[in-house]
Write a protein that holds these residues in place. Sequence first.
Motif, PDB file in Angstrom:
ATOM      1  N   GLY A  36       0.764  -1.234   0.000  1.00 23.24           N
ATOM      2  CA  GLY A  36       0.000   0.000   0.000  1.00 23.24           C
ATOM      3  C   GLY A  36       0.796   1.286   0.000  1.00 23.24           C
ATOM      4  O   GLY A  36       0.259   2.334   0.333  1.00 23.24           O
ATOM      5  N   GLY A  37       2.059   1.259  -0.353  1.00 23.28           N
ATOM      6  CA  GLY A  37       2.840   2.487  -0.436  1.00 23.28           C
ATOM      7  C   GLY A  37       3.318   2.980   0.919  1.00 23.28           C
ATOM      8  O   GLY A  37       3.289   2.257   1.915  1.00 23.28           O
ATOM      9  N   ALA A  38       3.734   4.253   0.955  1.00 21.15           N
ATOM     10  CA  ALA A  38       4.366   4.824   2.147  1.00 21.15           C
ATOM     11  C   ALA A  38       3.483   4.755   3.396  1.00 21.15           C
ATOM     12  O   ALA A  38       3.985   4.620   4.506  1.00 21.15           O
ATOM     13  CB  ALA A  38       4.777   6.261   1.872  1.00 21.15           C
ATOM     14  N   GLU A  39       2.189   4.857   3.218  1.00 18.59           N
ATOM     15  CA  GLU A  39       1.282   4.816   4.363  1.00 18.59           C
ATOM     16  C   GLU A  39       0.614   3.446   4.512  1.00 18.59           C
ATOM     17  O   GLU A  39      -0.379   3.316   5.226  1.00 18.59           O
ATOM     18  CB  GLU A  39       0.245   5.919   4.230  1.00 18.59           C
ATOM     19  CG  GLU A  39       0.873   7.306   4.280  1.00 18.59           C
ATOM     20  CD  GLU A  39      -0.137   8.417   4.163  1.00 18.59           C
ATOM     21  OE1 GLU A  39      -1.344   8.146   4.276  1.00 18.59           O
ATOM     22  OE2 GLU A  39       0.292   9.558   3.951  1.00 18.59           O
ATOM     23  N   GLY A  40       1.186   2.456   3.870  1.00 17.49           N
ATOM     24  CA  GLY A  40       0.603   1.126   3.896  1.00 17.49           C
ATOM     25  C   GLY A  40       0.939   0.349   5.155  1.00 17.49           C
ATOM     26  O   GLY A  40       1.448   0.885   6.138  1.00 17.49           O
ATOM     27  N   ILE A  41       0.689  -0.926   5.090  1.00 19.87           N
ATOM     28  CA  ILE A  41       0.908  -1.835   6.215  1.00 19.87           C
ATOM     29  C   ILE A  41       2.187  -2.630   5.966  1.00 19.87           C
ATOM     30  O   ILE A  41       2.393  -3.154   4.870  1.00 19.87           O
ATOM     31  CB  ILE A  41      -0.287  -2.786   6.371  1.00 19.87           C
ATOM     32  CG1 ILE A  41      -1.544  -1.981   6.697  1.00 19.87           C
ATOM     33  CG2 ILE A  41      -0.014  -3.830   7.440  1.00 19.87           C
ATOM     34  CD1 ILE A  41      -2.816  -2.786   6.650  1.00 19.87           C
ATOM     35  N   SER A  42       3.038  -2.707   6.987  1.00 21.75           N
ATOM     36  CA  SER A  42       4.317  -3.405   6.859  1.00 21.75           C
ATOM     37  C   SER A  42       4.385  -4.618   7.767  1.00 21.75           C
ATOM     38  O   SER A  42       3.790  -4.632   8.839  1.00 21.75           O
ATOM     39  CB  SER A  42       5.471  -2.467   7.212  1.00 21.75           C
ATOM     40  OG  SER A  42       5.597  -1.441   6.264  1.00 21.75           O
ATOM     41  N   ARG A  43       5.148  -5.593   7.296  1.00 13.81           N
ATOM     42  CA  ARG A  43       5.491  -6.756   8.110  1.00 13.81           C
ATOM     43  C   ARG A  43       7.016  -6.809   8.143  1.00 13.81           C
ATOM     44  O   ARG A  43       7.666  -6.623   7.116  1.00 13.81           O
ATOM     45  CB  ARG A  43       4.931  -8.026   7.495  1.00 13.81           C
ATOM     46  CG  ARG A  43       5.226  -9.243   8.313  1.00 13.81           C
ATOM     47  CD  ARG A  43       4.461 -10.435   7.842  1.00 13.81           C
ATOM     48  NE  ARG A  43       4.802 -11.553   8.713  1.00 13.81           N
ATOM     49  CZ  ARG A  43       4.395 -12.768   8.532  1.00 13.81           C
ATOM     50  NH1 ARG A  43       3.609 -13.056   7.523  1.00 13.81           N
ATOM     51  NH2 ARG A  43       4.747 -13.718   9.355  1.00 13.81           N
ATOM     52  N   PHE A  44       7.584  -7.046   9.311  1.00 13.80           N
ATOM     53  CA  PHE A  44       9.029  -6.987   9.489  1.00 13.80           C
ATOM     54  C   PHE A  44       9.583  -8.350   9.874  1.00 13.80           C
ATOM     55  O   PHE A  44       8.955  -9.094  10.618  1.00 13.80           O
ATOM     56  CB  PHE A  44       9.390  -5.970  10.582  1.00 13.80           C
ATOM     57  CG  PHE A  44       8.977  -4.565  10.237  1.00 13.80           C
ATOM     58  CD1 PHE A  44       9.826  -3.747   9.510  1.00 13.80           C
ATOM     59  CD2 PHE A  44       7.744  -4.069  10.625  1.00 13.80           C
ATOM     60  CE1 PHE A  44       9.458  -2.453   9.182  1.00 13.80           C
ATOM     61  CE2 PHE A  44       7.359  -2.787  10.304  1.00 13.80           C
ATOM     62  CZ  PHE A  44       8.221  -1.972   9.581  1.00 13.80           C
ATOM     63  N   TYR A  45      10.781  -8.640   9.352  1.00 12.86           N
ATOM     64  CA  TYR A  45      11.501  -9.870   9.653  1.00 12.86           C
ATOM     65  C   TYR A  45      12.917  -9.469  10.065  1.00 12.86           C
ATOM     66  O   TYR A  45      13.494  -8.561   9.477  1.00 12.86           O
ATOM     67  CB  TYR A  45      11.583 -10.770   8.421  1.00 12.86           C
ATOM     68  CG  TYR A  45      10.251 -11.060   7.762  1.00 12.86           C
ATOM     69  CD1 TYR A  45       9.540 -12.206   8.075  1.00 12.86           C
ATOM     70  CD2 TYR A  45       9.722 -10.187   6.819  1.00 12.86           C
ATOM     71  CE1 TYR A  45       8.328 -12.481   7.461  1.00 12.86           C
ATOM     72  CE2 TYR A  45       8.503 -10.449   6.200  1.00 12.86           C
ATOM     73  CZ  TYR A  45       7.809 -11.593   6.532  1.00 12.86           C
ATOM     74  OH  TYR A  45       6.609 -11.859   5.927  1.00 12.86           O
ATOM     75  N   GLU A  46      13.488 -10.162  11.035  1.00 12.28           N
ATOM     76  CA  GLU A  46      14.839  -9.852  11.503  1.00 12.28           C
ATOM     77  C   GLU A  46      15.679 -11.127  11.522  1.00 12.28           C
ATOM     78  O   GLU A  46      15.211 -12.179  11.946  1.00 12.28           O
ATOM     79  CB  GLU A  46      14.779  -9.254  12.906  1.00 12.28           C
ATOM     80  CG  GLU A  46      16.115  -8.780  13.421  1.00 12.28           C
ATOM     81  CD  GLU A  46      16.026  -8.099  14.778  1.00 12.28           C
ATOM     82  OE1 GLU A  46      17.048  -8.096  15.481  1.00 12.28           O
ATOM     83  OE2 GLU A  46      14.946  -7.594  15.142  1.00 12.28           O
TER      84      GLU A  46
END
Length: 83
Positions: A36-46
């Motif tokens: 969804g672009g800059a204001e979208g929803i993110s999922r993070f992996y480390e």
Amino acid sequence: MEQRKHWWNGKWGRLARRDVFLRVDADRWHVEQRAGGAEGISRFYEYGSADEAEDTVRALLDGPDTWRELSPRPPGGWTLPNS
């Protein structure tokens, strides 16, 4: 945290755009999957290694989209050559 790579699925608009980022901070590798672009929803992996992070990136880029690798912004931003 330093951004190493950025991929974009080539689609515009909040509903269609997807981005994948590869970043490093000291000895920790981070992958961000954003919808969804800059204001979208993110999922993070480390991860503890570049290989593990790159495996995740490959899996995220697999599929029907035509992914494009974008250049990361260098530290301090972009500079134009003198004319």
